[in-house]
Write a protein that holds these residues in place. Structure first.
Motif, short mmCIF file in Angstrom:
data_model
loop_
_atom_site.label_atom_id
_atom_site.label_comp_id
_atom_site.label_asym_id
_atom_site.label_seq_id
_atom_site.Cartn_x
_atom_site.Cartn_y
_atom_site.Cartn_z
N ILE A 27 -5.71 -0.34 -6.85
CA ILE A 27 -5.56 -1.84 -6.63
C ILE A 27 -6.69 -2.35 -5.73
O ILE A 27 -6.91 -1.86 -4.58
CB ILE A 27 -4.22 -1.86 -5.80
CG1 ILE A 27 -2.96 -1.39 -6.68
CG2 ILE A 27 -3.65 -3.39 -5.39
CD1 ILE A 27 -1.67 -1.20 -6.25
N ASP B 171 0.82 -1.19 -0.10
CA ASP B 171 0.07 0.02 0.10
C ASP B 171 1.08 1.22 0.08
O ASP B 171 2.11 1.39 0.50
CB ASP B 171 -0.99 0.03 1.47
CG ASP B 171 -2.02 -1.12 1.21
OD1 ASP B 171 -2.29 -1.54 0.12
OD2 ASP B 171 -2.29 -1.69 2.30
N LYS C 281 -7.23 -5.96 -3.46
CA LYS C 281 -7.02 -7.21 -3.31
C LYS C 281 -7.84 -8.40 -2.79
O LYS C 281 -9.06 -8.12 -2.25
CB LYS C 281 -6.03 -7.15 -1.95
CG LYS C 281 -4.66 -6.28 -2.04
CD LYS C 281 -3.92 -6.03 -0.86
CE LYS C 281 -2.58 -5.27 -0.96
NZ LYS C 281 -1.70 -6.02 -1.91
N ASN D 177 -4.16 -9.95 -6.81
CA ASN D 177 -4.38 -8.32 -6.86
C ASN D 177 -5.01 -8.14 -8.39
O ASN D 177 -4.73 -8.45 -9.20
CB ASN D 177 -3.02 -7.43 -6.82
CG ASN D 177 -2.56 -7.56 -5.41
OD1 ASN D 177 -3.02 -7.22 -4.51
ND2 ASN D 177 -1.15 -8.27 -5.35
#
Length: 419
Positions: A195, A176, A197, A204
């Motif tokens: 992004i 991050d 997850k 990702n």
């Protein structure tokens, strides 16, 4: 017996005719036996030999040439087609009978090189569907031209293109707060804007601003990965590697704790013959010879497509990822060698108490319970409890058939969604 005499014409070797006259009136022969009659009809001089016809020879030659041309055309068609459709029969996939089209070259040093032409065609097309992920190189004062170059050995992971407008999937460990870019096979650079997850698989999902990107095609959910199937993948430098599937949903059991499974995440993996633990294979996609993606290489294992199929659909439809949550850990009876269970030969044993405030705890499931069926599906070899749970819809009620103290009990559980 009445014997009718006739006029006989004999052809001599010199071509002269000799006429033999016999008595023309009917008379009763005397002393004529079967041997004389047979000798009369078998006499060689009564046969006329005809020369062989040239038409037959030409017909044979024409038929032979037509067969050669037809065989050549059929062979060419088979080697250049993936499948054919025959009326009233359906589609026949030729690659099942002729799996490879090979070109063999012998160099001046007598080194023989065999290349699968289909694999060569596929690799060219598939490379355009894969990018490399890098940390963004911020331009600094005093940098030379090489300081801004992205080298393949610096790639964090590969990323596959999911949509033409810029959704990608990667198995890289993307922290991050860091900035990343995706670099295509044509060296085009795309800044990663978002992004997301997936907690279930560790994958990702990345978003870049793009248009008309070539996308990866995945196997269908109904298809099975076959043990012994030939597959291939690329490293970060686009080098191609071929391999064989050892297990489509195996587990590496190195210690006792590896036997513990969860309803909330997968532990099975796609196992190949070769070792892909090196960093240059992180995020590599595993393809079948039909060009469909079968799985992706993460840091710990190769994740088969059925385990992240749901995540792809979720990210594309909702722009977020959620997973089904039940809160159970279990052991599979068929994996417990040396143990005998009088209540059941197949199924799963609940290992430990359900997680606090989980749907499983609310349903009254206890440690040591044996689950033998989910709805109408018996559990056993080839039937995965985690896969069944994760394929259900969030909020859906399932029925678990449990053996406890020799008695079968039906327990109803509502699956919860968890982000």
């Amino acid at each position: 017996m009445v014997w009718q005499t006739k006029k006989i014409v004999r052809v001599k070797d010199l071509g002269e005719k000799q006429e033999v006259k016999t008595n023309s009136k009917t008379e009763e022969p005397k002393g004529v036996g079967l041997e004389e009659i047979k000798s009369f009809y078998d006499e060689k001089t009564s046969r006329l030999e005809k020369p062989a016809s040239g038409i037959r020879i030409w017909m044979f030659v024409l038929f032979f040439i037509a067969a050669l041309v037809g065989g050549f055309m059929a062979n060419f068609f088979i080697l250049t087609q993936e499948s054919i459709k025959i009326p009233f029969v359906g589609e026949i996939r030729l690659k099942e009978f002729f799996p490879t089209r090979e070109l063999t070259l012998v160099t001046e040093k007598n080194i023989t090189v065999t290349s699968d032409l289909r694999l060569s065609d596929l690799s060219t097309r598939l490379k355009s569907q894969i990018m490399n992920i890098y940390e963004t190189k911020e331009k600094k004062e005093g940098d030379n031209i090489f300081d801004q170059v992205y080298l393949t050995k610096e790639a964090i992971s590969q990323a596959g293109v999911l949509t033409s407008d810029g959704w990608l999937m990667s198995a890289g460990d993307l922290g991050d707060g860091n900035k990343y870019v995706a670099v295509s096979n044509e060296n085009k650079i795309f800044a990663i804007e978002k992004i997301v997850k997936d907690p279930l698989t560790g994958l990702n999902f990345l978003k870049v601003e793009a248009k008309n990107l070539p996308v990866i095609n995945f196997m269908s959910g109904e298809e099975k990965i076959i043990q012994g199937e030939q597959v291939f993948s690329f490293d970060h430098s686009d080098n191609l590697f071929t391999d064989i599937v050892s297990s489509s949903s195996g587990s590496r059991i190195n210690k006792k704790e590896d036997l513990i499974r969860s309803t909330d995440y997968f532990s099975e993996e796609l196992i190949l013959e070769k070792d892909y633990s090196k960093g240059e294979f992180l995020g590599s996609f595993i393809f079948g010879l039909d060009g469909l993606c079968l799985g992706i290489k993460t840091k710990e294992r190769i994740v088969p497509y059925p385990q992240f199929e749901r995540a792809i659909k979720s990210i594309l439809e909702k722009k977020e990822i959620s997973r089904n949550y039940l809160g159970l850990k279990y052991l599979r009876i068929e994996e417990l060698a040396g143990q005998e269970f009088k209540d059941a030969e197949k199924g799963v044993i609940i290992y430990g108490d359900p997680e606090k405030s989980s749907p499983a705890e609310a349903s009254g499931i206890k440690s040591g319970d044996v689950i033998t069926r989910v709805d109408s599906t018996p559990l056993g070899e080839g039937v995965n409890l985690t896969e069944i749970v994760q394929k259900k819809k969030a909020g859906e009620e399932i029925r678990l058939f449990i053996l406890r103290d020799g008695q079968e009990t039906e327990v109803k559980v509502n699956i919860r969604s968890q982000k």
